[in-house]
Every structure is written in C-alpha cells, then in structure tokens.
Write an enzyme that holds these catalytic residues in place. Sequence first.
Site, short mmCIF file in Angstrom:
data_model
loop_
_atom_site.label_atom_id
_atom_site.label_comp_id
_atom_site.label_asym_id
_atom_site.label_seq_id
_atom_site.Cartn_x
_atom_site.Cartn_y
_atom_site.Cartn_z
N SER A 153 0.72 -1.08 0.04
CA SER A 153 0.04 0.00 -0.01
C SER A 153 0.95 1.15 -0.10
O SER A 153 2.16 1.20 0.39
CB SER A 153 -1.03 -0.12 1.23
OG SER A 153 -1.79 1.05 1.40
N TYR A 167 -0.95 -0.73 10.80
CA TYR A 167 -1.24 -1.12 9.43
C TYR A 167 -0.27 -0.85 8.27
O TYR A 167 0.37 -1.62 7.65
CB TYR A 167 -2.85 -0.81 9.07
CG TYR A 167 -2.84 -0.96 7.35
CD1 TYR A 167 -3.27 -2.11 6.69
CD2 TYR A 167 -3.02 0.33 6.62
CE1 TYR A 167 -3.30 -2.39 5.43
CE2 TYR A 167 -3.28 0.04 5.18
CZ TYR A 167 -3.36 -1.17 4.45
OH TYR A 167 -3.47 -1.44 3.22
#
Length: 272
Positions: A153, A167
């Site tokens: 990401s 995360y």
Amino acid sequence: MSNAMRQEENQTKATLGGKMLTGQQAVVTGGTRGIGLGIARVLNKHGAKTAITGLNDVNPKPYEDEGLHFFQMDVSDGNSVRNTVSEIADTLGGLSIAVCNAGIFPQIAIEDQSDDDFDDIVNVNLRGTSNVVRAALPHLKSAPVASVIFTSSITGSYVGYPGWALYGATKAAQLGYMRSAALELAPHKITVNAVLPGNVLTESLADLGEEYLGQMSRSVPLGYLGSTEDIGEAVAFFGSNRSRYITGQDLILDGGQILPETQEALEMIQAE
Ligand code: NAP
C-alpha cells in the site's frame, strides 16, 4: 539448446500464441472480494488457471462459474497455508504466480490499540505474507516462469494516515521482506515485486462512508478512485514473462495521489 533456453522459447511461444498468462497457474490470497477478486479475474482473463483463497468458508459456486477455484485458509496459520497451497498446486497442475494479497486494515488510534490488535494485524498482513511465500516456494521453483507479487500500500510505504500506524508498518514491512526475497529467489528465476494501491473502490473502502470516499477522490490528481481491475492489470504484468527482468520493485497505482508537493499544487490543477 539448454533447458533454460527451451523453457524460455516455449514461454515466448505461449505468450505470442495465446493470452499473456497462458500456461500459468496462480493463487491469489484474499481473493473472495475487493482487490483480490479483481486481481484473480484479470489473471484468469489473461489465461492463468487461477485459485482464490478466503478466510471464511463460502459457497464456491459463484466463483467456479467465473472459472476461479475457491479454497478456504487462514493466512496467519502456517500449517493450513502449507496444506492448502499444496492442494491448490495439485488442482491447477502447478503454481507459477503467488499473489500475497490478503490483508486487514482496522483504523485504530495508537492510544486505543491493544496487544491483540497488534497481533491480529501483524499476523495477517506480515506473517501471512511470509507463510504464503514459504508454502509456494517449492512449487514456484519447478515452474518455468515464476513470480511472487505482494499487495502492499502507499500507506506506510510512502505516506501516513491517522489510525493506520500498525497497518502502515505491516505494508512497509512487506517491501522490506520483498527486497531480500527478490535477491534470495533470483537464482531460481523467481521475481518478487509489489503493487501499492492508493484508494481503490472496494466494498471495504465504501464502508468507510461517502465523506471519506469524496475526500479521497478529491485528493487524486486523476480525479477518481482506482478500480480493482487497475490493480489486476499491474499484477498480471508482474506475473508475465513481459516483466521477467524486473524484480524487487514496488509500483504505485494511485492516480497520482502522492505526487502533489503541497496542497496548493493539488488545488492549482483542480481549478483548471
Ligand atoms: P477486503 O475487501 O477487505 O478483502 C480482504 C480479503 O482478505 C478477503 O478475501 C478476506 O477473506 C481475506 N482475508 C482477511 N483476513 C484473512 C485471513 N486471516 N486469512 C485469509 N484471508 C483473509 O480487502 P481489500 O480492500 O481488497 O484489500 C486487499 C489488499 O489490498 C490488502 O492487503 C490491503 O492492505 C491492500 N490495499 C487495499 C487498498 C484499498 O483501497 N482497498 C489500498 C491499498 C492497499 P473473507 O472474505 O473470507 O473475509
């Protein structure tokens, strides 16, 4: 002619004669919905026999109707991953593309994080990636063209967002893992690369609400959120012989989201 040259010639013929991934077999973890399902559909469209995995045991029929093979496994459970990946390779007749896509992204402020939150996020996103690579490796080593692709990401790897410290750490960690794995697997002609989506329109993202989606679309210079197929096409490229000389690289797919140097730079193009 050497074996390697013959394999390469066969692969080139397959690529020229058929679809980009003809003769290949792929597994996409977390492929039951969202980005993973988009990736699986694109790999299948390009000719790869494709298996998807999900955490929950669901009715496989809708996936089978699309030509996808469904398997249940928890990526954080090493034994389950080893057994399931072997079963997948048996079903597909080998394994040449492993897409480590399964991930969770709970948004939790640092002050609210529990030890369990840490374990859950790290176990799925990082341990899960490592489990899948280890389980896929023996199968990838016997494939003529093989690749591992991570869905990382932009969050954590390049930018940050409140509530996503844990995360983001796991997504950046995937890139750290990737660089050493790319070196280690290079002698086996296995490439290891990562795609880094920005904000992709999935059901999970939609759950974050209209306000979040609107704010995100406005922050993308191209003016819209990415589709799961956009990510799938990049994964298909990394899985194909066309990218055989690319390894250890991360590719951002974010519509230019992280490009503007200042808020003003974004506003200047939005005013046009
Ligand atoms: P999603 O829609 O929430 O789907 C998650 C998938 O992962 C589902 O198939 C789910 O299975 C599976 N999964 C969850 N926990 C698992 C576990 N312990 N073991 C095995 N499978 C598990 O997710 P997404 O938005 O498509 O995101 C997919 C990946 O893209 C993630 O790695 C995420 O970090 C990354 N990403 C997403 C975005 C975005 O905008 N959405 C942006 C950047 C990066 P079940 O259906 O059974 O629950």
